[in-house]
Design an enzyme around this catalytic site. Structure first.
Site, PDB file in Angstrom:
ATOM      1  N   ASP A   1      -2.508  -1.899 -12.602  1.00 26.05           N
ATOM      2  CA  ASP A   1      -1.984  -1.434 -11.311  1.00 26.05           C
ATOM      3  C   ASP A   1      -2.360  -2.405 -10.177  1.00 26.05           C
ATOM      4  O   ASP A   1      -2.278  -2.183  -9.136  1.00 26.05           O
ATOM      5  CB  ASP A   1      -2.337  -0.079 -10.950  1.00 26.05           C
ATOM      6  CG  ASP A   1      -3.860  -0.038 -10.498  1.00 26.05           C
ATOM      7  OD1 ASP A   1      -4.811  -0.999 -10.491  1.00 26.05           O
ATOM      8  OD2 ASP A   1      -4.344   1.054  -9.808  1.00 26.05           O
TER       9      ASP A   1
ATOM     10  N   ILE B   1       1.350   7.383   2.074  1.00 23.81           N
ATOM     11  CA  ILE B   1      -0.205   7.010   2.680  1.00 23.81           C
ATOM     12  C   ILE B   1      -0.895   8.322   3.156  1.00 23.81           C
ATOM     13  O   ILE B   1      -1.819   8.608   2.843  1.00 23.81           O
ATOM     14  CB  ILE B   1      -0.260   5.852   3.402  1.00 23.81           C
ATOM     15  CG1 ILE B   1       0.121   4.405   2.594  1.00 23.81           C
ATOM     16  CG2 ILE B   1      -1.745   5.670   3.990  1.00 23.81           C
ATOM     17  CD1 ILE B   1       0.152   3.298   3.480  1.00 23.81           C
TER      18      ILE B   1
ATOM     19  N   THR C   1       0.284   5.320  -9.264  1.00 28.22           N
ATOM     20  CA  THR C   1       1.128   6.543 -10.102  1.00 28.22           C
ATOM     21  C   THR C   1       2.051   5.992 -11.287  1.00 28.22           C
ATOM     22  O   THR C   1       1.846   6.542 -12.594  1.00 28.22           O
ATOM     23  CB  THR C   1       2.198   7.185  -9.122  1.00 28.22           C
ATOM     24  OG1 THR C   1       1.314   7.506  -7.938  1.00 28.22           O
ATOM     25  CG2 THR C   1       2.666   8.214  -9.529  1.00 28.22           C
TER      26      THR C   1
ATOM     27  N   ILE D   1       0.894  -1.223  -0.038  1.00 24.02           N
ATOM     28  CA  ILE D   1      -0.019  -0.027  -0.060  1.00 24.02           C
ATOM     29  C   ILE D   1       0.877   1.291  -0.035  1.00 24.02           C
ATOM     30  O   ILE D   1       1.969   1.303   0.683  1.00 24.02           O
ATOM     31  CB  ILE D   1      -1.026   0.091   1.158  1.00 24.02           C
ATOM     32  CG1 ILE D   1      -1.626  -1.321   1.232  1.00 24.02           C
ATOM     33  CG2 ILE D   1      -1.821   1.120   1.177  1.00 24.02           C
ATOM     34  CD1 ILE D   1      -2.344  -1.646   2.715  1.00 24.02           C
TER      35      ILE D   1
ATOM     36  N   LYS E   1       2.039   2.281  -7.181  1.00 23.68           N
ATOM     37  CA  LYS E   1       1.519   1.445  -8.217  1.00 23.68           C
ATOM     38  C   LYS E   1       0.772   1.999  -9.260  1.00 23.68           C
ATOM     39  O   LYS E   1       0.988   2.120 -10.268  1.00 23.68           O
ATOM     40  CB  LYS E   1       0.631   0.225  -7.732  1.00 23.68           C
ATOM     41  CG  LYS E   1       1.534  -0.724  -6.807  1.00 23.68           C
ATOM     42  CD  LYS E   1       0.392  -1.750  -6.243  1.00 23.68           C
ATOM     43  CE  LYS E   1      -0.684  -1.216  -4.999  1.00 23.68           C
ATOM     44  NZ  LYS E   1      -0.067  -0.746  -4.158  1.00 23.68           N
TER      45      LYS E   1
ATOM     46  N   TYR F   1     -10.651  -1.094   8.051  1.00 22.12           N
ATOM     47  CA  TYR F   1      -9.799  -0.621   9.168  1.00 22.12           C
ATOM     48  C   TYR F   1     -10.231  -0.416  10.380  1.00 22.12           C
ATOM     49  O   TYR F   1      -9.426  -0.443  11.322  1.00 22.12           O
ATOM     50  CB  TYR F   1      -9.234   0.560   8.269  1.00 22.12           C
ATOM     51  CG  TYR F   1      -8.380   0.369   7.062  1.00 22.12           C
ATOM     52  CD1 TYR F   1      -6.987  -0.521   7.351  1.00 22.12           C
ATOM     53  CD2 TYR F   1      -8.589   0.749   5.986  1.00 22.12           C
ATOM     54  CE1 TYR F   1      -6.290  -0.786   6.188  1.00 22.12           C
ATOM     55  CE2 TYR F   1      -7.822   0.514   4.633  1.00 22.12           C
ATOM     56  CZ  TYR F   1      -6.551  -0.339   5.034  1.00 22.12           C
ATOM     57  OH  TYR F   1      -5.683  -0.662   3.968  1.00 22.12           O
TER      58      TYR F   1
HETATM   59  N1  LIG Z   1       8.091   8.315  -6.189  1.00 18.08           N
HETATM   60  C1  LIG Z   1       7.255   9.142  -5.617  1.00 18.08           C
HETATM   61  N2  LIG Z   1       7.636  10.238  -5.109  1.00 18.08           N
HETATM   62  C2  LIG Z   1       6.900  10.918  -4.395  1.00 18.08           C
HETATM   63  N3  LIG Z   1       5.578  10.623  -4.290  1.00 18.08           N
HETATM   64  C3  LIG Z   1       5.148   9.587  -4.849  1.00 18.08           C
HETATM   65  C4  LIG Z   1       6.110   8.767  -5.426  1.00 18.08           C
HETATM   66  N4  LIG Z   1       5.127   7.473  -6.000  1.00 18.08           N
HETATM   67  C5  LIG Z   1       3.812   7.848  -5.407  1.00 18.08           C
HETATM   68  N5  LIG Z   1       3.811   9.010  -4.770  1.00 18.08           N
HETATM   69  C6  LIG Z   1       2.617   9.454  -4.145  1.00 18.08           C
HETATM   70  O1  LIG Z   1       2.406   8.512  -3.015  1.00 18.08           O
HETATM   71  C7  LIG Z   1       1.000   8.384  -2.944  1.00 18.08           C
HETATM   72  C8  LIG Z   1       0.494   6.979  -2.929  1.00 18.08           C
HETATM   73  O2  LIG Z   1       0.842   6.501  -4.399  1.00 18.08           O
HETATM   74  P1  LIG Z   1      -0.199   5.644  -5.377  1.00 18.08           P
HETATM   75  O3  LIG Z   1       0.380   5.442  -6.647  1.00 18.08           O
HETATM   76  O4  LIG Z   1      -1.480   5.851  -4.942  1.00 18.08           O
HETATM   77  O5  LIG Z   1       0.213   3.995  -4.277  1.00 18.08           O
HETATM   78  P2  LIG Z   1      -0.474   2.786  -4.683  1.00 18.08           P
HETATM   79  O6  LIG Z   1      -1.199   2.599  -5.510  1.00 18.08           O
HETATM   80  O7  LIG Z   1       0.680   1.805  -4.530  1.00 18.08           O
HETATM   81  O8  LIG Z   1      -1.120   2.669  -3.282  1.00 18.08           O
HETATM   82  C9  LIG Z   1       0.183   9.359  -3.806  1.00 18.08           C
HETATM   83  O9  LIG Z   1      -0.257  10.519  -3.367  1.00 18.08           O
HETATM   84  C10 LIG Z   1       1.364   9.521  -4.878  1.00 18.08           C
HETATM   85  O10 LIG Z   1       1.252  10.851  -5.498  1.00 18.08           O
HETATM   86  N1  LIG Z   2      -7.780  -6.279   2.752  1.00 21.03           N
HETATM   87  C1  LIG Z   2      -7.265  -5.794   1.549  1.00 21.03           C
HETATM   88  N2  LIG Z   2      -7.213  -4.486   1.300  1.00 21.03           N
HETATM   89  C2  LIG Z   2      -6.967  -4.046   0.199  1.00 21.03           C
HETATM   90  C3  LIG Z   2      -6.713  -4.923  -1.136  1.00 21.03           C
HETATM   91  N3  LIG Z   2      -6.551  -4.284  -2.042  1.00 21.03           N
HETATM   92  C4  LIG Z   2      -6.237  -3.078  -1.605  1.00 21.03           C
HETATM   93  N4  LIG Z   2      -6.623  -2.997  -0.372  1.00 21.03           N
HETATM   94  C5  LIG Z   2      -6.500  -1.765   0.252  1.00 21.03           C
HETATM   95  C6  LIG Z   2      -5.234  -1.271   0.651  1.00 21.03           C
HETATM   96  C7  LIG Z   2      -5.435   0.350   0.525  1.00 21.03           C
HETATM   97  O1  LIG Z   2      -5.798   0.730   1.752  1.00 21.03           O
HETATM   98  C8  LIG Z   2      -6.496   0.513  -0.389  1.00 21.03           C
HETATM   99  C9  LIG Z   2      -6.083   0.779  -1.707  1.00 21.03           C
HETATM  100  O2  LIG Z   2      -4.798  -0.103  -2.312  1.00 21.03           O
HETATM  101  P1  LIG Z   2      -3.629   0.358  -2.992  1.00 21.03           P
HETATM  102  O3  LIG Z   2      -2.538  -0.811  -2.779  1.00 21.03           O
HETATM  103  O4  LIG Z   2      -3.857   0.526  -4.323  1.00 21.03           O
HETATM  104  O5  LIG Z   2      -3.106   1.534  -2.192  1.00 21.03           O
HETATM  105  O6  LIG Z   2      -7.074  -0.749  -0.637  1.00 21.03           O
HETATM  106  C10 LIG Z   2      -7.045  -6.311  -0.770  1.00 21.03           C
HETATM  107  O7  LIG Z   2      -7.107  -7.515  -1.896  1.00 21.03           O
HETATM  108  N5  LIG Z   2      -7.384  -6.756   0.644  1.00 21.03           N
END
Ligand SMILES: Nc1ncnc2c1ncn2[C@@H]1O[C@H](COP(=O)(O)OP(=O)(O)O)[C@@H](O)[C@H]1O
Ligand SMILES: Nc1nc2c(ncn2[C@H]2C[C@H](O)[C@@H](COP(=O)(O)O)O2)c(=O)[nH]1
Length: 213
Positions: free
Chosen positions: A86, A139, A19, A13, A17, A47
């Site tokens: 993603d 996060i 981004t 998390i 991904k 949560y």
């Molecule tokens: N390399 C990076 N540097 C700075 N901020 C980042 C970077 N990669 C992602 N972010 C920021 O961190 C937060 C989480 O990114 P996100 O792509 O939503 O992560 P995920 O999809 O893995 O949960 C977003 O606000 C994004 O803009």
């Molecule tokens: N329990 C689970 N939580 C999940 C799953 N896939 C995503 N998530 C949660 C984690 C984050 O709070 C939010 C978005 O996920 P990102 O990884 O895109 O930040 O959703 C799951 O399969 N099970």
């Protein structure tokens, strides 16, 4: 015959991904399959009380991803069109193995296999690793209210689960290419050169695989 490249961006998390997959889709002109998070009715409740809501949440994620991959993933692959996502469908198991227990976990495993065994699986995975501090900072930066209740130990455990899952895929599917990115060192958002290195590597892999399709 090999399939056209199906690329998944994975990581715990907040790793980046969504981004990175969005940036790569734009740069390489690829269709993207993106997780829908904001409309998930169970995440906030989950949560607040994981034991109470985990089965509903895991089933919700599983059914949504199944439907999305069935509708769009299969369609792109059958048209010989490379596609980026993603998430990897295996993400469901990474989370569910951690959040479910006993009979519910057994039932979930069965349903997971019934739904996903014949889905196309990514053959290129971009795995973003990052330290706990980096994940927590991202996060927080993203600012989703429901994630404020997330336990740090849960995230730390998921980081280890992700490492284990990637090692297991590497062993069981040696033909799957896994590109690991250290998200603490490589900054694909702020550093264009570092982003272009990732994009070029992916472009080359797609090109190679299309030639073998
Ligand atoms: N390399 C990076 N540097 C700075 N901020 C980042 C970077 N990669 C992602 N972010 C920021 O961190 C937060 C989480 O990114 P996100 O792509 O939503 O992560 P995920 O999809 O893995 O949960 C977003 O606000 C994004 O803009
Ligand atoms: N329990 C689970 N939580 C999940 C799953 N896939 C995503 N998530 C949660 C984690 C984050 O709070 C939010 C978005 O996920 P990102 O990884 O895109 O930040 O959703 C799951 O399969 N099970």
């Amino acid at each position: 015959m090999t399939q056209p490249p199906f690329i998944a961006v994975e990581g715990p998390i907040g790793a980046g991904k969504t981004t990175l997959s969005s940036m790569l889709a734009e740069e390489l002109n690829l269709p993207i399959i993106k997780e829908i998070v904001e409309e998930n009715p169970f995440l906030g409740k989950f949560y607040d009380n994981i034991d109470e809501w985990s089965f509903q949440l895991e089933m919700f994620f599983l059914c949504n991803r199944y439907k999305q991959l069935e509708d769009t993933g299969v369609q792109y692959i059958s048209q010989n069109q490379p596609v980026i996502s993603d998430y990897h469908i295996y993400k469901n198991m990474i989370f569910a193995e951690r959040t479910l227990k006993g009979v519910k976990r057994d039932k979930y495993r069965q349903i997971y296999h019934v739904l996903t065994d014949d889905l196309p699986k990514p053959d290129i995975i971009i795995y973003i690793r990052a330290s706990l501090d980096t994940l927590l900072a991202r996060i927080e930066k993203r600012g989703r209210v429901f994630e404020e209740a997330m336990d740090t130990a849960y995230l730390e455990q998921l980081m280890a689960d992700y490492d284990e899952a990637m090692a297991s895929i590497a062993l069981s599917e040696p033909e799957t290419k896994i590109i690991t990115i250290d998200g603490d060192i490589i900054d694909f958002v702020e550093n264009r050169e570092q982003f272009h290195t990732i994009a070029s590597q992916l472009k080359e892999l797609i090109h190679e695989r299309i030639q073998h399709t």
